[in-house]
Write a protein that holds these residues in place. Sequence first.
Motif, short mmCIF file in Angstrom:
data_model
loop_
_atom_site.label_atom_id
_atom_site.label_comp_id
_atom_site.label_asym_id
_atom_site.label_seq_id
_atom_site.Cartn_x
_atom_site.Cartn_y
_atom_site.Cartn_z
N UNK A 69 0.80 -1.21 0.00
CA UNK A 69 0.00 0.00 0.00
C UNK A 69 0.83 1.25 0.00
N UNK A 70 0.40 2.20 0.82
CA UNK A 70 0.97 3.54 0.81
C UNK A 70 2.45 3.57 1.20
N UNK A 71 2.89 2.61 1.99
CA UNK A 71 4.28 2.59 2.44
C UNK A 71 5.30 2.26 1.38
N UNK A 72 4.84 1.77 0.21
CA UNK A 72 5.76 1.50 -0.89
C UNK A 72 6.62 0.28 -0.71
N UNK A 73 6.23 -0.63 0.17
CA UNK A 73 6.99 -1.87 0.36
C UNK A 73 6.05 -3.07 0.30
N UNK A 74 6.61 -4.19 -0.10
CA UNK A 74 5.86 -5.44 -0.18
C UNK A 74 5.99 -6.19 1.15
N UNK A 75 4.87 -6.51 1.75
CA UNK A 75 4.84 -7.25 3.01
C UNK A 75 4.43 -8.69 2.72
N UNK A 76 5.17 -9.64 3.29
CA UNK A 76 4.92 -11.06 3.05
C UNK A 76 4.91 -11.82 4.36
N UNK B 253 10.83 -10.26 6.16
CA UNK B 253 11.32 -8.88 6.12
C UNK B 253 10.61 -8.11 5.01
N UNK B 254 10.16 -6.88 5.28
CA UNK B 254 9.53 -6.08 4.21
C UNK B 254 10.49 -5.86 3.05
N UNK B 255 9.92 -5.83 1.84
CA UNK B 255 10.73 -5.62 0.63
C UNK B 255 10.41 -4.24 0.06
N UNK B 256 11.29 -3.24 0.26
CA UNK B 256 11.04 -1.90 -0.28
C UNK B 256 11.17 -1.91 -1.79
N UNK B 257 10.28 -1.18 -2.46
CA UNK B 257 10.27 -1.18 -3.93
C UNK B 257 10.63 0.18 -4.52
N UNK B 258 10.55 1.23 -3.75
CA UNK B 258 10.99 2.53 -4.23
C UNK B 258 10.12 3.15 -5.29
N UNK B 259 8.91 2.61 -5.48
CA UNK B 259 8.03 3.16 -6.51
C UNK B 259 6.88 3.96 -5.97
N UNK B 260 6.95 4.34 -4.69
CA UNK B 260 5.85 5.09 -4.10
C UNK B 260 4.70 4.16 -3.73
N UNK B 261 3.53 4.73 -3.67
CA UNK B 261 2.31 4.03 -3.27
C UNK B 261 2.06 2.82 -4.17
N UNK B 262 1.81 1.65 -3.57
CA UNK B 262 1.55 0.42 -4.33
C UNK B 262 0.10 0.00 -4.11
N UNK C 205 7.18 -5.58 -11.62
CA UNK C 205 8.17 -6.47 -11.02
C UNK C 205 7.53 -7.80 -10.65
N UNK C 206 8.33 -8.86 -10.67
CA UNK C 206 7.86 -10.21 -10.36
C UNK C 206 8.69 -10.79 -9.23
N UNK C 207 8.00 -11.18 -8.17
CA UNK C 207 8.65 -11.90 -7.07
C UNK C 207 8.27 -13.37 -7.18
N UNK C 208 9.26 -14.24 -7.16
CA UNK C 208 9.04 -15.67 -7.34
C UNK C 208 9.01 -16.35 -5.97
N UNK C 209 7.86 -16.90 -5.61
CA UNK C 209 7.73 -17.58 -4.34
C UNK C 209 8.54 -18.85 -4.25
N UNK C 210 8.87 -19.46 -5.39
CA UNK C 210 9.66 -20.69 -5.38
C UNK C 210 11.11 -20.41 -4.99
N UNK C 211 11.71 -19.37 -5.58
CA UNK C 211 13.10 -19.01 -5.28
C UNK C 211 13.21 -17.94 -4.20
#
Length: 366
Positions: free
Chosen positions: A77-84, A98-107, A128-134
């Motif tokens: 969301x607004x924080x610009x990072x991917x939470x998993x 660990x949160x993954x920052x993306x640097x693209x602003x609001x997601x 961008x693509x995050x691969x859950x397998x790797x």
Amino acid sequence: MAQATLVSERLCGDLEQPISALAWSLDGEFLAITSAGGELLMIDFRAGCEELLRGDRDSSLDVVGFSDDGQFLMAAGQGGELLLWELGGTGVRPLAMDPLPLGGGWIDAAAWQPGGSLLAVAAGRELQLWDGASREWSEPPLQLPGTIQALSWSADGVQLAASCNGEVVLWQPCLSSAADLPLRHAIASAGLALAFSGPGHHLACGMLDRSLLVWPQGCHGQPWQFSGFPSKVRQLAWSDQPGRLAPLLASAAGEAVILWTQVKQGSKAWQPEPLLWHEKRVQALAFAPGSTLLASASSDGSVALWDGKGQMLQPLEGQGCGFNTLAWRPDGLHLAAGDAQGRWWLWPVVVPARARQRASAGSGFG
């Protein structure tokens, strides 16, 4: 003749801030709920418990989803990072990564690949693509000429569509051949909503300029274009039930919902059926899996249930506060919704037999 009652009971609960997104796990055992205050609640129906994975924050969470294999829950969301979070199954506490920052602003656009391990995330102009397998990012990301507004995977997980101002891109990220370059369609405005149909692989795009584009099967060539909507086309939904030529398509612009049926080939192939009920903006649309039953949620404080011919079956009222989002459980028999006061709702729904399409039907819609 009076309509049969589809909903007669409900379950509800509260978060501190307006509900922003809802998502079910593929097995229907978990429901994730996010808020405009950054809260994330996960309900475990099999274990009969709920857990607040993230409390009230200063930044909103606007997109949430479970991977099809049940291993991960994502939010952004607004924080610009991917939470998993890693999921260990029912009754097991999710483990925050660990949160993954993306640097693209609001997601506010991210989606798991159906049947696969890829998570597509819109970060500014990059897809961008995050691969859950790797557990790594796939390189390189796909670049678009403008900020990405919407994402959608095809039901088979092969094609990924993304839209921005002036372009819709179709990408098959699992194909590594240099010959398989992304297919780019020029559009006259910004695409605000994207949705693939299951049967037939049509692609619909709701536009900023108050129009709707629908590409036929394969998404090659020129799309059908529909215009004259009262406002931006922000919401789209396809039924997963095959029609004679295409599945049913629902669109929403402002308070107007239209049900579209393809009746023939050619330029005037689609027949619109306005669904008149809501008095304020429709915030969400969704067909029940396995049927042509449509739910629409509005900021006027109501959710409406419609059949595949556009007839109102039952309105569902909240507590006077507008609804922001809704999501069907994969069994098609439970509907979740969230409102602007932070209340989430869950309704068991008795789907009428006529809304469930016969597998052999080929002469129209159920």
